[in-house]
Design a protein around this motif. Structure first.
Motif, PDB file in Angstrom:
ATOM      1  N   ARG A 110       0.864  -1.276   0.039  1.00 28.64           N
ATOM      2  CA  ARG A 110       0.037   0.271   0.029  1.00 28.64           C
ATOM      3  C   ARG A 110       0.782   1.245   0.064  1.00 28.64           C
ATOM      4  N   ALA A 111       2.065   1.100   0.791  1.00 31.69           N
ATOM      5  CA  ALA A 111       3.046   2.240   0.805  1.00 31.69           C
ATOM      6  C   ALA A 111       3.268   2.724  -0.463  1.00 31.69           C
ATOM      7  N   ALA A 112       3.878   1.465  -1.234  1.00 32.80           N
ATOM      8  CA  ALA A 112       4.470   1.551  -2.517  1.00 32.80           C
ATOM      9  C   ALA A 112       3.524   2.488  -3.487  1.00 32.80           C
ATOM     10  N   GLU A 113       2.295   2.012  -3.457  1.00 39.59           N
ATOM     11  CA  GLU A 113       1.056   2.586  -4.170  1.00 39.59           C
ATOM     12  C   GLU A 113       1.030   4.100  -4.081  1.00 39.59           C
ATOM     13  N   GLU A 114       1.029   4.458  -2.693  1.00 37.80           N
ATOM     14  CA  GLU A 114       1.112   5.919  -2.309  1.00 37.80           C
ATOM     15  C   GLU A 114       2.320   6.605  -2.803  1.00 37.80           C
ATOM     16  N   ILE A 115       3.493   6.003  -2.715  1.00 34.79           N
ATOM     17  CA  ILE A 115       4.847   6.506  -3.254  1.00 34.79           C
ATOM     18  C   ILE A 115       4.697   7.059  -4.471  1.00 34.79           C
TER      19      ILE A 115
END
Length: 311
Positions: A110-115
């Motif tokens: 999820r964090a990678a998607e936000e990044i």
């Protein structure tokens, strides 16, 4: 390698160190790529080396994505960087932030998607976040060994593997990991930390070979001691905080100098960078070229310390 004939190994070690020092000098002279407008993702960016990396890459004109667990502290870094760039001629950008716990690998995708949503891509990933450890193996819970490995090893590789496909598709990107001299040699009372950094070194060495065909460099930075709060925040064998600023840490590298070295390594697309003084550098070569002596020295060090304490 266990037997040394005629004392011929020491000159070989010294010659190898000399070659390494010459390589470092030539690397500083080598022209490199700029980072102006590049999207640079930094984990552990709210303090210590991560914060200093944020400063130097921001000043160099990068578009930053700062990652960490504490939203308030990251926002403070953003405010400081924005204020510092007022009146400068170079084009700078207000950093973005993504909040997540790297040790919780279930949240990394999820964090990678936000990044990636911040700027649509990631040009440079700097895996900096980590935790240290001080403890006697006999008194250390297995859960502590696992926790250190989750933060220092599984977290960075999870984020790397989440962002890597987007780099491969673009045939562009750069993976950086902040390891440690202890990723190359192991010293007493650092088992969990040294093990996590050894694993990190091995993983990113493999990654470098596998993705070179896509034009994506992998850089492993291995500093010695740095003047940060790493030892203060280190965990002990029962999971409690160590809470001591080691003398070696207090006398270590200035984090600003290390951050500048990271920037230089990115510009020069370096593969493996050791930031350490003569003794750790010699120790790295001893471990490979004269292991019997290295093991003897480490055993002597362990007996002198007897328990983890200020060195």
């Amino acid at each position: 390698m266990e037997r040394v004939m005629g004392g011929g190994m020491l000159p070989l070690v010294l010659a190898s160190v000399g070659v390494l020092l010459l390589y470092r000098i030539l690397a500083r002279l080598r022209p490199g790529a700029g980072v102006q407008d590049a999207v640079v993702v930094i984990t552990g960016a709210s303090s210590g080396l991560g914060k200093e990396c944020a400063r130097v890459f921001h000043a160099a004109g990068a578009r930053l994505v700062l990652c960490g667990r504490d939203a308030a502290r990251l926002q403070q870094v953003v405010q400081e960087l924005t204020a510092s760039s007022a009146g400068t001629q170079r084009q700078t950008y207000t950093p973005s932030t993504v909040i997540f716990d790297l040790a919780d690998t279930d949240t990394v995708d999820r964090a990678a998607e936000e990044i990636l949503k911040c700027y649509g891509q990631a040009d440079v990933l700097i895996n900096n976040a980590g935790i240290s450890y001080r403890g006697n193996i006999l008194d250390t819970h297995l859960s502590v060994q696992r926790d250190v490995m989750e933060t220092n090893y599984f977290g960075p590789i999870a984020l790397t593997q989440a962002l890597l496909p987007s780099m491969v598709r673009r045939r562009s990107g750069h993976i950086v990991v902040i390891s440690s001299v202890q990723g190359k040699i192991a010293i007493p009372y650092r088992s969990a930390y040294a093990a996590s950094k050894h694993a990190t070194q091995a993983y990113f060495d493999c990654l470098r070979a596998e993705i070179e065909r896509y034009g994506i460099p992998v850089t492993v930075i291995s500093p010695g001691y740095i003047r940060t709060n790493l030892s203060l925040n280190a965990v002990t064998g029962d999971g409690s905080k160590y809470g001591v600023l080691d003398k070696t840490t207090a006398m270590g590298w200035d984090p600003q100098d290390v951050a500048q070295a990271v920037l230089r390594a990115v510009r020069q697309r370096s593969k493996d960078v050791v930031l350490a003084g003569p003794l750790p550098t010699v120790a790295i070569y001893l471990r490979t070229l004269w292991p019997a002596l290295f093991f003897k020295l480490m055993s002597s060090r362990a007996r002198k310390e007897k328990k983890p304490k200020d060195e």
